[in-house]
Motif scaffolding. Structure first.
Motif, short mmCIF file in Angstrom:
data_model
loop_
_atom_site.label_atom_id
_atom_site.label_comp_id
_atom_site.label_asym_id
_atom_site.label_seq_id
_atom_site.Cartn_x
_atom_site.Cartn_y
_atom_site.Cartn_z
N PHE A 9 0.83 -1.21 0.00
CA PHE A 9 0.00 0.00 0.00
C PHE A 9 0.86 1.26 0.00
O PHE A 9 0.61 2.20 -0.77
CB PHE A 9 -0.92 -0.01 1.22
CG PHE A 9 -1.50 1.33 1.54
CD1 PHE A 9 -2.55 1.86 0.79
CD2 PHE A 9 -0.98 2.10 2.57
CE1 PHE A 9 -3.08 3.11 1.06
CE2 PHE A 9 -1.49 3.35 2.86
CZ PHE A 9 -2.54 3.87 2.11
N LEU A 10 1.89 1.29 0.86
CA LEU A 10 2.72 2.50 0.99
C LEU A 10 3.52 2.77 -0.29
O LEU A 10 3.77 3.93 -0.64
CB LEU A 10 3.65 2.37 2.19
CG LEU A 10 2.96 2.46 3.56
CD1 LEU A 10 3.91 2.11 4.68
CD2 LEU A 10 2.39 3.88 3.77
N ALA A 11 3.92 1.72 -0.98
CA ALA A 11 4.65 1.92 -2.24
C ALA A 11 3.75 2.60 -3.28
O ALA A 11 4.17 3.52 -3.99
CB ALA A 11 5.16 0.58 -2.77
N VAL A 12 2.50 2.17 -3.37
CA VAL A 12 1.57 2.80 -4.30
C VAL A 12 1.24 4.22 -3.84
O VAL A 12 1.16 5.16 -4.65
CB VAL A 12 0.29 1.96 -4.44
CG1 VAL A 12 -0.71 2.65 -5.37
CG2 VAL A 12 0.61 0.56 -4.97
N ALA A 13 1.08 4.38 -2.53
CA ALA A 13 0.76 5.71 -2.00
C ALA A 13 1.89 6.70 -2.25
O ALA A 13 1.66 7.89 -2.45
CB ALA A 13 0.48 5.60 -0.50
N GLU A 14 3.12 6.21 -2.27
CA GLU A 14 4.27 7.10 -2.49
C GLU A 14 4.42 7.44 -3.96
O GLU A 14 4.68 8.60 -4.33
CB GLU A 14 5.55 6.41 -1.99
CG GLU A 14 6.80 7.23 -2.20
CD GLU A 14 8.07 6.48 -1.79
OE1 GLU A 14 9.16 6.95 -2.12
OE2 GLU A 14 7.94 5.42 -1.15
N THR A 15 4.28 6.45 -4.83
CA THR A 15 4.52 6.68 -6.26
C THR A 15 3.26 7.12 -7.00
O THR A 15 3.36 7.76 -8.06
CB THR A 15 5.03 5.38 -6.92
OG1 THR A 15 4.03 4.34 -6.78
CG2 THR A 15 6.33 4.93 -6.29
#
Length: 299
Positions: A9-15
């Motif tokens: 989730f955090l990877a998508v939220a960051e990119t």
């Protein structure tokens, strides 16, 4: 919910891009899309607003992002604390000991351990056997060196290391001090300076029995918990005493040591190592192995 889901989730939220997030994570984009969908289904909310052109966090996604970051940081902190505690445990060894362990066994053990474990920080406490058992039971000691037997302590393991004999400890001006050896019967005719009976009931009983066999009642003029204190009281002429052979390096002015011959078979000072069977570590096991070898050299 798993930590892997939070990282996805955090990877998508960051990119804000499924392709770049999948590349960053080293997973296939369809796998990442399914993982986010499962997370949203589990939470019962939409975390991302997706169109053919862009990906955006929803209000629920923004709120979840802050908590997800804190959860991952907490996991990292917990791991770091656990590793630090393990490192500290590998450096610390808490040992309780009676005075009889001081003369050869404990110093030799500490020399070997410090050579093998350069960052070792031993914590030492001179304690009676009973005090050691209490602290072992509370998890405040890793090892104890004391005198068996001690009954009724099921989870505390006891292993006999060796049994010592005694010299007669006499005031320098005592009539027996000029002899090359003395019998226990000769000692039994005099008042003794001994340890308190509660400190070693089995040995105290053996001394009493040997006095009775010699035709005398045991007379205790003074008691002292530590051998060096007993030596000082003997030097003052308050009575005769018994000193373990292992302590022959201890010299107190005003006292003389004389061998007891023949030495009563029943009169022995056992020294054992104690540990809590529920708590084991590599350092404790190493220390016990070394104690076994060192004890064999002293016998």
């Amino acid at each position: 919910m798993e930590f892997t889901q939070l990282r996805h989730f955090l990877a998508v939220a960051e990119t804000l891009h499924y392709g770049r997030a999948a590349e960053q994570l080293g997973v296939a984009q369809p796998h990442l899309s399914r993982a986010i969908a499962r997370l949203e289904n589990e939470l019962g909310v939409r975390l991302f607003a997706r169109t053919s052109r862009k990906v955006q966090l929803t209000a629920a996604g923004e709120a979840f992002r802050a908590e997800a970051l804190e959860l991952l940081r907490g996991r990292e902190r917990a791991g770091a604390l656990a590793r630090a505690a393990a490192a500290e445990d590998s450096r610390s060894l808490r040992i309780g000991f009676v005075s009889a362990a001081l003369y050869h066994l404990l110093p030799a053990l500490l020399r070997e351990l410090r050579a093998a474990h350069q960052h070792l920080q031993p914590q030492l406490a001179e304690l009676s056997t009973e005090e050691q058992f209490d602290r072992l039971a509370r998890g405040e000691l890793d090892l104890g060196l004391g005198h068996p037997p001690v009954a009724g302590r099921g989870r505390i393991e006891s292993e006999l290391l060796f049994e010592d004999r005694f010299d007669a400890l006499l005031p320098a001006d005592h009539a027996l001090a000029r002899k090359r050896s003395v019998s226990f019967a000769q000692l039994a005719a005099h008042p003794f300076v001994l340890f308190p009976e509660a400190q070693g009931p089995a040995l105290h009983a053996a001394i009493r029995d040997q006095c009775r066999i010699a035709g005398h009642a045991l007379v205790v003029a003074q008691t002292a918990s530590r051998l060096h204190s007993q030596c000082s009281l003997v030097a003052a002429g308050l009575g005769v005493g018994l000193a373990p052979l292992q302590s022959r390096g201890l010299r107190v002015e005003g006292t003389v040591r004389v061998p007891i011959r023949p030495h009563p078979e029943a009169l022995r000072l056992p020294l054992a190592v104690f540990r809590d069977g529920r708590r084991r570590s590599g350092l404790v096991e190493d220390a016990v192995q070394r104690l076994r070898r060192l004890a064999k050299r002293r016998v």
